[in-house]
Design an enzyme around this catalytic site. Sequence first.
Site, mmCIF file in Angstrom:
data_model
loop_
_atom_site.group_PDB
_atom_site.id
_atom_site.type_symbol
_atom_site.label_atom_id
_atom_site.label_comp_id
_atom_site.label_asym_id
_atom_site.label_seq_id
_atom_site.Cartn_x
_atom_site.Cartn_y
_atom_site.Cartn_z
ATOM 1 N N ASP A 134 -7.777 14.631 -7.602
ATOM 2 C CA ASP A 134 -7.185 13.710 -6.629
ATOM 3 C C ASP A 134 -6.689 14.511 -5.432
ATOM 4 O O ASP A 134 -6.309 15.672 -5.572
ATOM 5 C CB ASP A 134 -5.982 12.984 -7.248
ATOM 6 C CG ASP A 134 -6.389 11.840 -8.171
ATOM 7 O OD1 ASP A 134 -7.577 11.491 -8.214
ATOM 8 O OD2 ASP A 134 -5.492 11.298 -8.844
ATOM 9 N N ARG A 192 -15.188 11.535 -3.625
ATOM 10 C CA ARG A 192 -14.618 10.172 -3.577
ATOM 11 C C ARG A 192 -13.964 10.038 -2.207
ATOM 12 O O ARG A 192 -13.161 10.888 -1.820
ATOM 13 C CB ARG A 192 -13.558 9.988 -4.662
ATOM 14 C CG ARG A 192 -12.790 8.667 -4.501
ATOM 15 C CD ARG A 192 -11.437 8.688 -5.206
ATOM 16 N NE ARG A 192 -11.558 8.750 -6.638
ATOM 17 C CZ ARG A 192 -10.603 9.245 -7.434
ATOM 18 N NH1 ARG A 192 -9.490 9.743 -6.926
ATOM 19 N NH2 ARG A 192 -10.759 9.270 -8.737
HETATM 20 C C1 LIG Z 1 -10.150 4.676 -7.183
HETATM 21 C C2 LIG Z 1 -9.175 5.108 -6.130
HETATM 22 C C3 LIG Z 1 -8.748 6.419 -6.099
HETATM 23 C C4 LIG Z 1 -7.872 6.849 -5.117
HETATM 24 N N1 LIG Z 1 -7.533 8.182 -5.041
HETATM 25 C C5 LIG Z 1 -6.740 8.602 -4.036
HETATM 26 C C6 LIG Z 1 -6.462 9.993 -3.862
HETATM 27 O O1 LIG Z 1 -6.907 10.873 -4.599
HETATM 28 N N2 LIG Z 1 -5.660 10.336 -2.816
HETATM 29 C C7 LIG Z 1 -5.136 9.407 -1.941
HETATM 30 O O2 LIG Z 1 -4.448 9.786 -0.998
HETATM 31 N N3 LIG Z 1 -5.380 8.088 -2.107
HETATM 32 C C8 LIG Z 1 -6.161 7.679 -3.136
HETATM 33 N N4 LIG Z 1 -6.412 6.329 -3.257
HETATM 34 C C9 LIG Z 1 -5.613 5.345 -2.480
HETATM 35 C C10 LIG Z 1 -6.214 5.070 -1.120
HETATM 36 O O3 LIG Z 1 -6.116 6.202 -0.298
HETATM 37 C C11 LIG Z 1 -5.492 3.885 -0.447
HETATM 38 O O4 LIG Z 1 -4.146 4.240 -0.252
HETATM 39 C C12 LIG Z 1 -5.542 2.587 -1.214
HETATM 40 O O5 LIG Z 1 -6.781 2.394 -1.839
HETATM 41 C C13 LIG Z 1 -5.269 1.384 -0.270
HETATM 42 O O6 LIG Z 1 -6.250 1.293 0.722
HETATM 43 P P1 LIG Z 1 -7.479 0.247 0.615
HETATM 44 O O7 LIG Z 1 -8.572 0.787 1.438
HETATM 45 O O8 LIG Z 1 -7.808 0.059 -0.827
HETATM 46 O O9 LIG Z 1 -6.996 -1.104 1.170
HETATM 47 P P2 LIG Z 1 -5.596 -1.552 1.850
HETATM 48 O O10 LIG Z 1 -5.440 -0.770 3.116
HETATM 49 O O11 LIG Z 1 -4.485 -1.539 0.845
HETATM 50 O O12 LIG Z 1 -5.934 -3.041 2.152
HETATM 51 C C14 LIG Z 1 -6.760 -3.410 3.229
HETATM 52 C C15 LIG Z 1 -7.384 -4.771 3.017
HETATM 53 O O13 LIG Z 1 -8.088 -4.801 1.768
HETATM 54 C C16 LIG Z 1 -8.039 -6.072 1.186
HETATM 55 N N5 LIG Z 1 -7.330 -6.023 -0.104
HETATM 56 C C17 LIG Z 1 -6.616 -4.971 -0.580
HETATM 57 N N6 LIG Z 1 -6.095 -5.264 -1.786
HETATM 58 C C18 LIG Z 1 -6.488 -6.506 -2.060
HETATM 59 C C19 LIG Z 1 -6.256 -7.373 -3.150
HETATM 60 N N7 LIG Z 1 -5.504 -7.003 -4.210
HETATM 61 N N8 LIG Z 1 -6.817 -8.597 -3.123
HETATM 62 C C20 LIG Z 1 -7.553 -8.997 -2.059
HETATM 63 N N9 LIG Z 1 -7.787 -8.222 -0.985
HETATM 64 C C21 LIG Z 1 -7.269 -7.006 -0.988
HETATM 65 C C22 LIG Z 1 -7.299 -6.929 2.180
HETATM 66 O O14 LIG Z 1 -8.238 -7.472 3.060
HETATM 67 C C23 LIG Z 1 -6.425 -5.918 2.916
HETATM 68 O O15 LIG Z 1 -5.988 -6.337 4.173
HETATM 69 C C24 LIG Z 1 -7.344 5.907 -4.195
HETATM 70 C C25 LIG Z 1 -7.779 4.582 -4.216
HETATM 71 C C26 LIG Z 1 -8.689 4.178 -5.144
HETATM 72 C C27 LIG Z 1 -9.164 2.766 -5.124
#
Ligand SMILES: Cc1cc2nc3c(=O)[nH]c(=O)nc-3n(C[C@H](O)[C@H](O)[C@H](O)COP(=O)(O)OP(=O)(O)OC[C@H]3O[C@@H](n4cnc5c(N)ncnc54)[C@H](O)[C@@H]3O)c2cc1C
Length: 280
Positions: free
Chosen positions: A108, A158
Amino acid sequence: MNPLTLFARRFVAGEQPQDAVRVGERLHAKGIKATFDKLGEDVLDKEAARRATEASKELLRLIPAGIERNVSIKMSSMGQEISRDLCLENVSSILDVAKEVGGFVRLDMEGSKTTQSTIEIFHDLRRRYDNVGIVLQAALHRTPDDVKEAVRRGDHVRLCKGAYREPPSVALQDMGEIRAAFKACAHVLLDGGGYPAVATHDEELILDTIAYAKAQGVAPSRFEFQMLYGLRRRRWEQLVRDGYGMRIYVPFGTHWIPYFYRRLRERKENVLFVFRNLFH
Ligand SMILES: Cc1cc2nc3c(=O)[nH]c(=O)nc-3n(C[C@H](O)[C@H](O)[C@H](O)COP(=O)(O)OP(=O)(O)OC[C@H]3O[C@@H](n4cnc5c(N)ncnc54)[C@H](O)[C@@H]3O)c2cc1C
Protein backbone atom coordinates in the site's frame (compact mmCIF):
# COMPACT_ATOMS: atom_id res chain seq x y z
CA MET A 1 -18.09 -3.81 22.53
CA ASN A 2 -17.13 -0.16 21.90
CA PRO A 3 -20.12 1.30 19.93
CA LEU A 4 -17.77 2.64 17.27
CA THR A 5 -16.63 -0.94 16.69
CA LEU A 6 -20.15 -1.72 15.54
CA PHE A 7 -20.01 1.09 12.96
CA ALA A 8 -16.54 0.13 11.81
CA ARG A 9 -17.95 -3.29 10.95
CA ARG A 10 -19.36 -1.79 7.78
CA PHE A 11 -15.81 -1.24 6.57
CA VAL A 12 -13.83 -3.87 8.49
CA ALA A 13 -14.42 -7.62 8.15
CA GLY A 14 -13.82 -8.37 11.84
CA GLU A 15 -11.01 -8.63 14.35
CA GLN A 16 -9.55 -12.02 13.42
CA PRO A 17 -7.95 -13.25 10.19
CA GLN A 18 -10.61 -15.98 10.11
CA ASP A 19 -13.29 -13.25 9.85
CA ALA A 20 -11.55 -11.83 6.77
CA VAL A 21 -11.12 -15.26 5.22
CA ARG A 22 -14.86 -15.95 5.67
CA VAL A 23 -15.61 -12.71 3.80
CA GLY A 24 -13.13 -13.80 1.11
CA GLU A 25 -14.97 -17.11 0.74
CA ARG A 26 -18.32 -15.35 0.36
CA LEU A 27 -16.84 -13.02 -2.28
CA HIS A 28 -15.21 -15.95 -4.06
CA ALA A 29 -18.61 -17.67 -4.35
CA LYS A 30 -19.75 -14.58 -6.32
CA GLY A 31 -16.74 -14.56 -8.61
CA ILE A 32 -15.13 -11.64 -6.73
CA LYS A 33 -11.48 -11.71 -5.63
CA ALA A 34 -10.08 -10.25 -2.42
CA THR A 35 -6.93 -8.70 -1.05
CA PHE A 36 -6.67 -9.04 2.73
CA ASP A 37 -5.19 -6.39 4.98
CA LYS A 38 -4.31 -6.82 8.65
CA LEU A 39 -4.86 -3.25 9.82
CA GLY A 40 -1.94 -1.44 11.42
CA GLU A 41 0.42 1.40 10.56
CA ASP A 42 3.11 3.71 11.93
CA VAL A 43 4.88 1.16 14.10
CA LEU A 44 7.92 2.56 15.88
CA ASP A 45 9.35 -0.42 17.72
CA LYS A 46 11.09 -3.46 16.31
CA GLU A 47 9.07 -6.02 18.26
CA ALA A 48 5.75 -4.59 17.00
CA ALA A 49 7.14 -4.57 13.43
CA ARG A 50 8.13 -8.22 13.86
CA ARG A 51 4.64 -9.10 15.14
CA ALA A 52 3.03 -7.33 12.15
CA THR A 53 5.35 -9.23 9.81
CA GLU A 54 4.49 -12.58 11.42
CA ALA A 55 0.77 -11.75 11.24
CA SER A 56 0.99 -11.22 7.47
CA LYS A 57 2.80 -14.55 7.04
CA GLU A 58 0.20 -16.31 9.19
CA LEU A 59 -2.53 -14.74 7.09
CA LEU A 60 -0.96 -15.93 3.82
CA ARG A 61 -0.83 -19.49 5.21
CA LEU A 62 -4.40 -19.30 6.50
CA ILE A 63 -6.08 -18.37 3.21
CA PRO A 64 -7.48 -21.66 1.92
CA ALA A 65 -6.44 -23.14 -1.43
CA GLY A 66 -8.85 -22.06 -4.13
CA ILE A 67 -8.96 -18.48 -2.88
CA GLU A 68 -6.20 -16.22 -4.18
CA ARG A 69 -3.57 -15.64 -1.48
CA ASN A 70 -3.39 -11.93 -2.00
CA VAL A 71 -2.52 -9.57 0.85
CA SER A 72 -1.97 -5.81 1.10
CA ILE A 73 0.54 -4.51 3.62
CA LYS A 74 1.58 -1.12 4.95
CA MET A 75 5.34 -0.92 5.24
CA SER A 76 5.05 1.63 8.05
CA SER A 77 3.88 -1.30 10.17
CA MET A 78 6.88 -3.42 9.11
CA GLY A 79 9.60 -1.06 10.36
CA GLN A 80 9.88 1.45 7.47
CA GLU A 81 10.14 4.30 9.99
CA ILE A 82 12.75 2.45 12.08
CA SER A 83 15.25 1.38 9.43
CA ARG A 84 15.18 0.57 5.75
CA ASP A 85 17.16 -2.66 6.30
CA LEU A 86 14.77 -3.90 8.97
CA CYS A 87 11.79 -3.15 6.73
CA LEU A 88 13.44 -4.84 3.74
CA GLU A 89 14.21 -7.92 5.83
CA ASN A 90 10.65 -8.11 7.20
CA VAL A 91 8.93 -7.62 3.84
CA SER A 92 11.33 -10.06 2.12
CA SER A 93 10.35 -12.70 4.67
CA ILE A 94 6.66 -12.11 3.85
CA LEU A 95 7.41 -12.39 0.14
CA ASP A 96 9.24 -15.69 0.77
CA VAL A 97 6.12 -17.11 2.42
CA ALA A 98 3.94 -15.67 -0.35
CA LYS A 99 6.16 -17.42 -2.91
CA GLU A 100 5.88 -20.71 -0.98
CA VAL A 101 2.05 -20.57 -1.04
CA GLY A 102 1.68 -19.05 -4.53
CA GLY A 103 0.62 -15.69 -3.09
CA PHE A 104 0.93 -12.02 -4.01
CA VAL A 105 1.76 -9.01 -1.82
CA ARG A 106 0.68 -5.45 -2.58
CA LEU A 107 2.60 -2.64 -0.88
CA ASP A 108 0.00 0.00 0.00
CA MET A 109 1.13 3.59 -0.52
CA GLU A 110 0.99 5.84 2.54
CA GLY A 111 1.62 9.56 3.12
CA SER A 112 3.94 11.42 0.74
CA LYS A 113 6.81 11.50 3.26
CA THR A 114 7.22 7.78 2.55
CA THR A 115 6.58 7.69 -1.23
CA GLN A 116 10.22 7.77 -2.33
CA SER A 117 11.30 5.26 0.31
CA THR A 118 8.39 2.92 -0.57
CA ILE A 119 9.28 3.01 -4.26
CA GLU A 120 12.98 2.41 -3.55
CA ILE A 121 12.25 -0.57 -1.28
CA PHE A 122 9.83 -1.89 -3.91
CA HIS A 123 12.50 -1.65 -6.63
CA ASP A 124 14.92 -3.48 -4.38
CA LEU A 125 12.37 -6.26 -3.76
CA ARG A 126 11.53 -6.50 -7.47
CA ARG A 127 15.12 -7.55 -8.19
CA ARG A 128 14.37 -10.75 -6.28
CA TYR A 129 10.59 -11.16 -6.41
CA ASP A 130 7.88 -11.09 -9.04
CA ASN A 131 4.99 -11.57 -6.59
CA VAL A 132 4.94 -7.99 -5.35
CA GLY A 133 3.09 -4.89 -6.53
CA ILE A 134 3.01 -1.19 -5.73
CA VAL A 135 0.30 1.48 -5.39
CA LEU A 136 0.55 4.87 -7.12
CA GLN A 137 -1.61 7.84 -6.08
CA ALA A 138 -2.99 9.88 -8.99
CA ALA A 139 -3.20 13.08 -6.92
CA LEU A 140 0.57 13.39 -6.44
CA HIS A 141 2.44 15.65 -8.88
CA ARG A 142 5.17 13.03 -9.24
CA THR A 143 2.83 10.18 -10.24
CA PRO A 144 2.74 10.60 -14.05
CA ASP A 145 6.52 10.02 -14.04
CA ASP A 146 6.22 7.10 -11.60
CA VAL A 147 3.54 5.53 -13.82
CA LYS A 148 5.74 5.79 -16.93
CA GLU A 149 8.65 4.29 -15.03
CA ALA A 150 6.46 1.45 -13.69
CA VAL A 151 5.28 0.62 -17.23
CA ARG A 152 8.87 0.63 -18.50
CA ARG A 153 9.87 -1.75 -15.70
CA GLY A 154 6.82 -4.03 -16.11
CA ASP A 155 5.71 -3.48 -12.50
CA HIS A 156 2.32 -4.46 -11.09
CA VAL A 157 0.49 -1.22 -10.27
CA ARG A 158 -2.68 -0.39 -8.35
CA LEU A 159 -3.81 3.13 -9.23
CA CYS A 160 -5.86 5.09 -6.68
CA LYS A 161 -6.57 8.80 -6.04
CA GLY A 162 -4.62 8.93 -2.75
CA ALA A 163 -6.21 8.91 0.70
CA TYR A 164 -3.78 11.12 2.64
CA ARG A 165 -4.07 14.88 3.11
CA GLU A 166 -1.15 16.43 1.21
CA PRO A 167 -0.03 20.05 0.67
CA PRO A 168 -0.48 21.77 -2.74
CA SER A 169 3.29 21.57 -3.31
CA VAL A 170 2.98 17.75 -3.32
CA ALA A 171 -0.48 16.95 -4.63
CA LEU A 172 -3.42 18.26 -6.66
CA GLN A 173 -6.23 19.57 -4.44
CA ASP A 174 -9.09 19.96 -6.92
CA MET A 175 -11.25 16.87 -7.53
CA GLY A 176 -11.66 17.70 -11.25
CA GLU A 177 -7.88 17.82 -11.64
CA ILE A 178 -7.40 14.64 -9.62
CA ARG A 179 -9.93 12.84 -11.84
CA ALA A 180 -8.18 14.08 -15.00
CA ALA A 181 -4.82 12.92 -13.61
CA PHE A 182 -6.32 9.54 -12.67
CA LYS A 183 -7.70 9.04 -16.18
CA ALA A 184 -4.40 9.98 -17.83
CA CYS A 185 -2.46 7.57 -15.57
CA ALA A 186 -5.00 4.77 -16.09
CA HIS A 187 -4.69 5.20 -19.88
CA VAL A 188 -0.89 4.93 -19.72
CA LEU A 189 -1.18 1.80 -17.56
CA LEU A 190 -3.77 0.21 -19.87
CA ASP A 191 -1.59 0.98 -22.90
CA GLY A 192 1.43 -0.40 -21.05
CA GLY A 193 0.53 -4.05 -21.46
CA GLY A 194 0.76 -5.06 -17.77
CA TYR A 195 -2.11 -5.99 -15.47
CA PRO A 196 -3.08 -2.72 -13.75
CA ALA A 197 -5.60 -2.51 -10.91
CA VAL A 198 -7.94 0.46 -11.14
CA ALA A 199 -8.94 1.18 -7.52
CA THR A 200 -11.85 3.60 -7.27
CA HIS A 201 -15.55 3.84 -6.42
CA ASP A 202 -15.88 6.87 -8.67
CA GLU A 203 -18.35 6.05 -11.43
CA GLU A 204 -16.85 8.61 -13.83
CA LEU A 205 -13.46 6.87 -13.56
CA ILE A 206 -14.91 3.37 -13.84
CA LEU A 207 -16.82 4.31 -17.00
CA ASP A 208 -13.78 6.09 -18.45
CA THR A 209 -11.61 3.00 -17.86
CA ILE A 210 -14.17 0.74 -19.54
CA ALA A 211 -14.56 3.10 -22.51
CA TYR A 212 -10.81 3.57 -22.97
CA ALA A 213 -10.09 -0.16 -22.73
CA LYS A 214 -12.80 -0.90 -25.32
CA ALA A 215 -11.54 1.81 -27.68
CA GLN A 216 -7.96 0.54 -27.45
CA GLY A 217 -8.90 -3.14 -27.70
CA VAL A 218 -7.64 -3.92 -24.18
CA ALA A 219 -9.43 -7.11 -23.09
CA PRO A 220 -11.21 -7.11 -19.67
CA SER A 221 -8.83 -9.91 -18.62
CA ARG A 222 -5.88 -7.47 -18.89
CA PHE A 223 -6.84 -5.32 -15.87
CA GLU A 224 -9.05 -5.40 -12.80
CA PHE A 225 -11.16 -3.03 -10.75
CA GLN A 226 -10.65 -2.80 -7.01
CA MET A 227 -12.97 -1.39 -4.33
CA LEU A 228 -13.06 -1.29 -0.54
CA TYR A 229 -15.10 -3.67 1.59
CA GLY A 230 -18.38 -2.00 2.54
CA LEU A 231 -18.60 0.42 -0.40
CA ARG A 232 -20.73 -0.02 -3.58
CA ARG A 233 -21.47 -3.74 -3.13
CA ARG A 234 -24.04 -3.82 -5.94
CA ARG A 235 -21.54 -2.30 -8.36
CA TRP A 236 -19.04 -5.14 -7.62
CA GLU A 237 -21.55 -7.71 -8.79
CA GLN A 238 -22.57 -5.71 -11.89
CA LEU A 239 -18.96 -5.36 -13.01
CA VAL A 240 -18.42 -9.10 -12.57
CA ARG A 241 -21.61 -9.81 -14.57
CA ASP A 242 -20.25 -7.53 -17.31
CA GLY A 243 -17.09 -9.65 -17.47
CA TYR A 244 -14.67 -7.45 -15.51
CA GLY A 245 -12.26 -8.61 -12.82
CA MET A 246 -13.22 -7.25 -9.41
CA ARG A 247 -11.12 -7.41 -6.25
CA ILE A 248 -12.24 -6.20 -2.84
CA TYR A 249 -9.85 -4.84 -0.23
CA VAL A 250 -10.85 -6.65 2.96
CA PRO A 251 -9.36 -5.09 6.10
CA PHE A 252 -9.52 -6.79 9.49
CA GLY A 253 -8.01 -6.42 12.95
CA THR A 254 -8.32 -4.15 15.95
CA HIS A 255 -6.24 -1.17 14.72
CA TRP A 256 -8.99 0.19 12.50
CA ILE A 257 -9.22 3.82 13.66
CA PRO A 258 -6.88 5.56 11.11
CA TYR A 259 -8.39 3.50 8.25
CA PHE A 260 -11.91 4.29 9.45
CA TYR A 261 -11.25 8.06 9.71
CA ARG A 262 -9.80 8.16 6.18
CA ARG A 263 -13.07 6.64 4.91
CA LEU A 264 -15.15 9.15 6.90
CA ARG A 265 -13.15 12.09 5.55
CA GLU A 266 -13.54 10.93 1.96
CA ARG A 267 -17.28 10.84 1.80
CA LYS A 268 -20.04 12.53 3.75
CA GLU A 269 -22.36 9.53 3.19
CA ASN A 270 -19.98 7.44 5.31
CA VAL A 271 -20.23 10.00 8.13
CA LEU A 272 -24.04 10.02 7.75
CA PHE A 273 -24.02 6.23 8.03
CA VAL A 274 -22.22 6.50 11.36
CA PHE A 275 -24.53 9.21 12.69
CA ARG A 276 -27.69 7.39 11.57
CA ASN A 277 -26.58 4.33 13.52
CA LEU A 278 -25.48 6.41 16.48
CA PHE A 279 -28.96 7.87 16.93
CA HIS A 280 -30.98 4.71 16.24
C1 LIG B 1 -8.82 -1.25 -3.37
C2 LIG B 1 -8.35 0.10 -2.92
C3 LIG B 1 -7.07 0.23 -2.41
C4 LIG B 1 -6.60 1.47 -2.02
N1 LIG B 1 -5.29 1.61 -1.61
C5 LIG B 1 -4.83 2.83 -1.30
C6 LIG B 1 -3.45 3.03 -0.98
O1 LIG B 1 -2.62 2.11 -0.95
N2 LIG B 1 -3.05 4.30 -0.69
C7 LIG B 1 -3.92 5.37 -0.70
O2 LIG B 1 -3.49 6.50 -0.47
N3 LIG B 1 -5.23 5.20 -0.99
C8 LIG B 1 -5.69 3.96 -1.28
N4 LIG B 1 -7.02 3.82 -1.59
C9 LIG B 1 -7.97 4.93 -1.33
C10 LIG B 1 -8.06 5.89 -2.49
O3 LIG B 1 -6.86 6.60 -2.65
C11 LIG B 1 -9.22 6.89 -2.27
O4 LIG B 1 -8.93 7.65 -1.12
C12 LIG B 1 -10.58 6.27 -2.12
O5 LIG B 1 -10.75 5.17 -2.97
C13 LIG B 1 -11.69 7.31 -2.42
O6 LIG B 1 -11.61 7.76 -3.74
P1 LIG B 1 -12.58 7.18 -4.90
O7 LIG B 1 -11.88 7.39 -6.18
O8 LIG B 1 -12.89 5.76 -4.58
O9 LIG B 1 -13.89 7.98 -4.86
P2 LIG B 1 -14.36 9.24 -3.96
O10 LIG B 1 -13.47 10.39 -4.30
O11 LIG B 1 -14.53 8.84 -2.53
O12 LIG B 1 -15.79 9.45 -4.56
C14 LIG B 1 -15.98 10.06 -5.81
C15 LIG B 1 -17.31 9.68 -6.42
O13 LIG B 1 -17.43 8.25 -6.50
C16 LIG B 1 -18.75 7.84 -6.34
N5 LIG B 1 -18.89 7.00 -5.13
C17 LIG B 1 -17.94 6.83 -4.17
N6 LIG B 1 -18.39 6.01 -3.21
C18 LIG B 1 -19.63 5.67 -3.57
C19 LIG B 1 -20.62 4.85 -2.98
N7 LIG B 1 -20.41 4.22 -1.80
N8 LIG B 1 -21.79 4.70 -3.62
C20 LIG B 1 -22.03 5.35 -4.79
N9 LIG B 1 -21.13 6.15 -5.39
C21 LIG B 1 -19.96 6.30 -4.79
C22 LIG B 1 -19.55 9.11 -6.21
O14 LIG B 1 -19.93 9.51 -7.49
C23 LIG B 1 -18.53 10.09 -5.64
O15 LIG B 1 -18.84 11.44 -5.85
C24 LIG B 1 -7.48 2.59 -2.06
C25 LIG B 1 -8.76 2.46 -2.58
C26 LIG B 1 -9.20 1.25 -3.02
C27 LIG B 1 -10.57 1.15 -3.61
